[in-house]
Scaffold this motif. Structure first.
Motif, mmCIF file in Angstrom:
data_model
loop_
_atom_site.group_PDB
_atom_site.id
_atom_site.type_symbol
_atom_site.label_atom_id
_atom_site.label_comp_id
_atom_site.label_asym_id
_atom_site.label_seq_id
_atom_site.Cartn_x
_atom_site.Cartn_y
_atom_site.Cartn_z
ATOM 1 N N ALA A 3 0.814 -1.215 0.000
ATOM 2 C CA ALA A 3 0.000 0.000 0.000
ATOM 3 C C ALA A 3 0.851 1.270 0.000
ATOM 4 C CB ALA A 3 -0.930 -0.001 1.211
ATOM 5 N N SER A 4 2.157 1.149 0.205
ATOM 6 C CA SER A 4 2.973 2.369 0.223
ATOM 7 C C SER A 4 3.388 2.730 -1.208
ATOM 8 C CB SER A 4 4.197 2.189 1.135
ATOM 9 O OG SER A 4 5.029 1.178 0.634
ATOM 10 N N PRO A 5 3.406 4.033 -1.504
ATOM 11 C CA PRO A 5 3.639 4.484 -2.883
ATOM 12 C C PRO A 5 4.950 3.928 -3.459
ATOM 13 C CG PRO A 5 2.998 6.320 -1.470
ATOM 14 C CD PRO A 5 3.242 5.151 -0.571
ATOM 15 N N GLY A 6 4.878 3.421 -4.674
ATOM 16 C CA GLY A 6 6.077 2.928 -5.344
ATOM 17 C C GLY A 6 6.583 1.589 -4.844
ATOM 18 N N ALA A 7 5.872 0.987 -3.873
ATOM 19 C CA ALA A 7 6.349 -0.255 -3.260
ATOM 20 C C ALA A 7 6.562 -1.351 -4.303
ATOM 21 C CB ALA A 7 5.359 -0.730 -2.199
ATOM 22 N N LEU A 8 5.740 -1.322 -5.355
ATOM 23 C CA LEU A 8 5.780 -2.415 -6.330
ATOM 24 C C LEU A 8 6.710 -2.139 -7.499
ATOM 25 C CD1 LEU A 8 1.927 -3.017 -6.247
ATOM 26 C CD2 LEU A 8 3.672 -4.608 -5.401
ATOM 27 N N ASP A 9 7.314 -0.933 -7.520
ATOM 28 C CA ASP A 9 8.125 -0.533 -8.668
ATOM 29 C C ASP A 9 9.187 -1.559 -9.043
ATOM 30 O OD1 ASP A 9 6.665 1.729 -8.923
ATOM 31 O OD2 ASP A 9 8.223 3.128 -8.231
ATOM 32 N N GLU A 10 9.981 -1.962 -8.061
ATOM 33 C CA GLU A 10 11.100 -2.870 -8.358
ATOM 34 C C GLU A 10 10.640 -4.220 -8.893
ATOM 35 O OE1 GLU A 10 14.650 -3.569 -5.962
ATOM 36 O OE2 GLU A 10 14.155 -1.708 -4.915
ATOM 37 N N VAL A 11 9.603 -4.791 -8.235
ATOM 38 C CA VAL A 11 9.172 -6.118 -8.694
ATOM 39 C C VAL A 11 8.482 -6.039 -10.055
ATOM 40 C CG1 VAL A 11 9.043 -7.200 -6.426
ATOM 41 C CG2 VAL A 11 7.044 -6.013 -7.295
ATOM 42 N N LEU A 12 7.804 -4.926 -10.328
ATOM 43 C CA LEU A 12 7.162 -4.813 -11.646
ATOM 44 C C LEU A 12 8.185 -4.507 -12.734
ATOM 45 C CD1 LEU A 12 3.775 -3.018 -10.832
ATOM 46 C CD2 LEU A 12 4.221 -5.456 -11.194
ATOM 47 N N ASP A 13 9.273 -3.832 -12.348
ATOM 48 C CA ASP A 13 10.358 -3.597 -13.303
ATOM 49 C C ASP A 13 10.920 -4.928 -13.826
ATOM 50 O OD1 ASP A 13 10.276 -0.860 -13.340
ATOM 51 O OD2 ASP A 13 11.859 -0.573 -11.848
ATOM 52 N N GLU A 14 10.783 -5.948 -13.041
ATOM 53 C CA GLU A 14 11.263 -7.280 -13.450
ATOM 54 C C GLU A 14 10.282 -7.975 -14.391
ATOM 55 O OE1 GLU A 14 12.443 -9.590 -10.044
ATOM 56 O OE2 GLU A 14 13.305 -7.818 -9.077
ATOM 57 N N ARG A 15 9.195 -7.308 -14.709
ATOM 58 C CA ARG A 15 8.220 -7.749 -15.703
ATOM 59 C C ARG A 15 7.752 -9.195 -15.505
ATOM 60 N NH1 ARG A 15 8.218 -3.667 -19.244
ATOM 61 N NH2 ARG A 15 7.063 -4.769 -20.857
ATOM 62 N N PRO A 16 7.029 -9.442 -14.397
ATOM 63 C CA PRO A 16 6.493 -10.793 -14.181
ATOM 64 C C PRO A 16 5.490 -11.167 -15.274
ATOM 65 C CG PRO A 16 5.534 -9.223 -12.622
ATOM 66 C CD PRO A 16 6.652 -8.509 -13.315
ATOM 67 N N ASP A 17 5.455 -12.456 -15.596
ATOM 68 C CA ASP A 17 4.505 -12.946 -16.603
ATOM 69 C C ASP A 17 3.133 -13.219 -15.990
ATOM 70 O OD1 ASP A 17 6.462 -13.300 -18.850
ATOM 71 O OD2 ASP A 17 7.390 -14.582 -17.335
ATOM 72 N N VAL A 18 3.152 -13.613 -14.725
ATOM 73 C CA VAL A 18 1.910 -13.946 -14.035
ATOM 74 C C VAL A 18 1.966 -13.343 -12.635
ATOM 75 C CG1 VAL A 18 0.496 -15.816 -13.060
ATOM 76 C CG2 VAL A 18 1.569 -16.101 -15.309
ATOM 77 N N ILE A 19 0.888 -12.698 -12.228
ATOM 78 C CA ILE A 19 0.806 -12.131 -10.878
ATOM 79 C C ILE A 19 -0.395 -12.735 -10.165
ATOM 80 C CG2 ILE A 19 0.537 -10.021 -9.489
ATOM 81 C CD1 ILE A 19 1.619 -8.437 -11.911
ATOM 82 N N PHE A 20 -0.153 -13.426 -9.061
ATOM 83 C CA PHE A 20 -1.251 -13.868 -8.200
ATOM 84 C C PHE A 20 -1.403 -12.822 -7.103
ATOM 85 C CE2 PHE A 20 0.247 -17.906 -10.025
ATOM 86 C CZ PHE A 20 -0.947 -18.442 -10.466
#
Lengths: 335, 335
Positions: B75-92
């Motif tokens: 919930a904190s701003p930008g928290a997901l930036d790094e993991v999304l930069d890794e371009r996951p194919d599937v997100i649960f």
């Protein structure tokens, strides 16, 4: 201009302060005129009307109450602070980015149609406007996808547009805030409004008004859809009456959901044209040129045409009696 | 740790990077173990598993692929930036604030259950992860109010809790982003999960696992509801299989809505107790004490017990065959 909240509460029951967002729009302006004519709501005299829109909305002429118009962007942070500090008793939330604009610009639609609604709710929550009645105009666009022939009060919302999505999300939020007792919210889903004044425009629904309005005014109109297409329609007059009624029905009467579809009437395009002939003669009918447009036909065919909305009737919302009444209202207002 | 996006795209089709939010939770951990066992998804070998949760989630043992666990607040701003930069194919996307907590704290629920989902969608949109498959766990709590006896795919969402509201809003957003082609989203509404491991807790649904689990373990349990109450249930094992299947079904197959109710089975409390007797004998049945609790009975009775979910079946989602299978799976896993 800010009034003292305590004084306001003391006056509770003796007067009525009404706020209208989107007050410069077609519906907003009709609502403002109707409020000025009636000068009361829920049996209490109007003491104050606050109109907000991106441009300064025209206020009522000869009103018995104070009216203030403010030009502001409801989507900018804190934009609503001052007007909410005045603790309105009733809020008609009509401001929205229309369907085509919300589809073209996802961020704009989210900001105006959803975030601004959320900010309005949060503003009311922060000021503990627990008894303020918030009436939001929603739309038939919340429906879509694989629909039954006749929709009812339990039909699910599977919008096929960003506009419909944003309205459906706002509906859910208003319901939750109402359930929690943070606001007294109501959501009215509007049918296709016929006959709108003005000129044909780019909206897919434009023809529905145009094929009546133009021929009755001695001008040509284009019908882009098959005549067996069924539409769910309501006159501007009845929509405004429904908005007022939406403010007057006790919140508890809504039951487990504060959202409902207004009682439009189902009419085929052929049926509309038959009524046109009755009022304008064969010469009016001859002014409608049939030029099929597959894109428009597909959009309009995706809108639900038939509803069995028992809750709206049970709560005393009234639609037009038939399509004749809709045409007569138009002729009556046109003068 | 950040991988090069271009390389990632070049590898498209040859490997699979899976991200799990809420990975430290009961379902998240089961999903992680199941992914490690199978080592593939949609017929492609797993190359990388990223686990995120508020605490560092336990990774899989003996996995054939790289696994990284990160403790962060989605919930904190930008928290997901790094993991999304890794371009996951599937997100649960399993991370959520549970029902009771969302009801107790509106802001917390909105932030975690809705805003974080929106931030996840926006993060994918910003990075043009158009083909990333996002599977969100939703809940039977999106239903409520005046429901028909048997719900179906068209039944409307009128949640009677803030948790249900926030999930329903997230569902709408995932549908709109998928319709616009910004992401390939899927929403699975989970039935009541039975038999959960662990101990009884404060959740209203706790008894549904407890009246089986405790007696089968030689302990006493309390049944707070009438035995004729019907529940819509699914085993943890089938829920995890459904999550995987949700990632494997082609997006187009979902049609006009990416949301569906998983195929649980309907069972009465009496039916559950009868199966308990079959597996644990009269002595197990005698360990269930009936102590009616009107508050819990009212909450549980408000959940829909019967669904005719044809879409889920058509899309190949599979539920438990019967309640015997659910109990056998529990005994099997308990060893």
């Amino acid at each position: 201009m800010t009034r003292d909240a305590k004084t306001d509460n003391d006056n509770k029951g003796s007067d009525m302060h009404v706020l209208v967002t989107g007050a410069a729009g077609f519906l907003g302006q009709r609502l403002v005129r109707r409020l000025a004519e009636g000068s009361e709501l829920s049996g209490k005299p109007l003491s104050r009307l606050t109109l907000i829109d991106q441009v300064e909305a025209e206020g009522p002429v000869d009103a018995t109450f104070e009216s203030v118009s403010r030009a502001l962007d409801i989507a900018s942070p804190g934009a609503l602070d001052e007007v909410l500090d005045e603790r309105p008793d009733v809020i008609f939330h009509l401001a929205a980015v229309v369907s085509s604009a919300a589809e073209a610009d996802l961020d704009l639609g989210m900001t105006v149609n959803f975030d601004a609604t959320r900010a309005l709710l949060e503003g009311c929550r922060f000021r503990k406007l627990l008894e303020t009645r918030l009436i939001m105009a929603s739309s038939v666009a919340v429906y879509g996808g694989e629909l039954p022939d006749v929709l009812d009060d339990m039909t699910g919302l599977t919008p096929q547009s960003s506009y419909g999505t944003q309205k459906a999300m706002s509906e859910l939020l208003i319901n939750d805030y109402s359930r929690r007792g943070l606001i007294d919210g109501r959501v009215l889903r509007l049918p296709t409004i016929v006959i709108r004044p003005g000129r044909p425009n780019a909206a897919a629904s434009s023809f529905a008004s145009s094929i009546l309005r133009e021929p009755l005014n001695g001008e040509e109109a284009i019908c882009p859809v098959p005549t067996d297409l069924a539409l769910f329609v309501m006159s501007p007059r009845k929509v405004v009456e429904a908005l007022l009624h939406g403010a007057e029905v006790p919140g508890d009467a809504f039951g487990a959901s504060r959202s409902l579809m207004l009682p439009g009437i189902t009419v085929s395009v052929a049926g509309m044209l038959e009524v046109l002939r009755e009022y304008g003669g064969d010469e009016a009918l001859a002014r409608v040129r049939h030029e099929p447009d597959a894109r428009i036909a597909a959009i309009v065919a995706s809108w639900p045409g038939r509803f069995e909305n028992l809750r709206a009737s049970r709560l005393g919302f009234e639609g037009d009696r038939d399509f004749h009444e809709i045409v007569e209202a138009f002729l009556d207002e046109r003068g």
